[in-house]
Enzyme design. Structure first.
Site, PDB file in Angstrom:
ATOM      1  N   CYS A  44      36.158  33.293  41.365  1.00  0.00           N
ATOM      2  CA  CYS A  44      35.418  32.562  40.334  1.00  0.00           C
ATOM      3  C   CYS A  44      35.811  31.090  40.324  1.00  0.00           C
ATOM      4  CB  CYS A  44      35.663  33.199  38.973  1.00  0.00           C
ATOM      5  SG  CYS A  44      35.145  34.932  38.930  1.00  0.00           S
ATOM      6  N   THR A  45      37.078  30.830  40.572  1.00  0.00           N
ATOM      7  CA  THR A  45      37.549  29.447  40.644  1.00  0.00           C
ATOM      8  C   THR A  45      36.916  28.735  41.831  1.00  0.00           C
ATOM      9  OG1 THR A  45      39.624  30.003  39.544  1.00  0.00           O
ATOM     10  CG2 THR A  45      39.595  27.984  40.864  1.00  0.00           C
TER      11      THR A  45
END
Length: 145
Positions: A44-45
């Protein structure tokens, strides 16, 4: 599952700052919806940082970026601040947007699936990706806007 040409389901949901967003307010612009499983996790980062880094190119094309997860406003706020995200992170804690867009099957889903949707200025789904590569999707979506 949505497909190109379908009317994108409208939604009303708050972001990590408490601001309410509706899909209809973005009519006239292309909208990239990127559903992500959990704030501040590696995939997600990477995906969020990709969108952050490409945002000026999206702006040149009148495209808006909206991240969506089932995280709380506090979790998404910390995520956005940690990585300097320059777009809203929507907090779909009720899973209504996730269910409408096929990012989960029911309101008890612990996390959203990594789904990508491009909504055209007319409100129609331009492209639907039931499973995206977190590192590649920000550039892939940009090339399709």
């Amino acid at each position: 599952m949505l497909k190109p040409g379908d009317m994108a389901p409208n939604f009303t949901v708050k972001d990590h700052t408490g601001r309410t967003h509706t899909l209809s307010e973005y009519r006239g612009k292309t909208v990239i919806l990127w559903f992500y499983p959990k704030a501040d996790t590696p995939g997600c980062t990477a995906e969020g940082c990709g969108f952050r880094d490409h945002k000026p190119k999206y702006q040149e094309k009148s495209a808006e970026i909206l991240g969506i997860s089932f995280d709380t406003a506090e979790e998404n706020k910390a995520f956005a601040e940690k990585f300097g995200f320059n777009f809203p992170l929507l907090c779909d804690t009720e899973r209504t947007v996730g269910m409408a867009y096929g990012a989960c099957d029911d309101a008890k889903a612990p996390n959203a699936r990594r789904v990508g949707v491009i909504v055209g200025p007319d409100g129609l789904v331009k492209a639907y990706y039931p499973k995206v590569d977190a590192r590649a999707f920000p550039q892939q979506a940009l090339s399709e806007v």
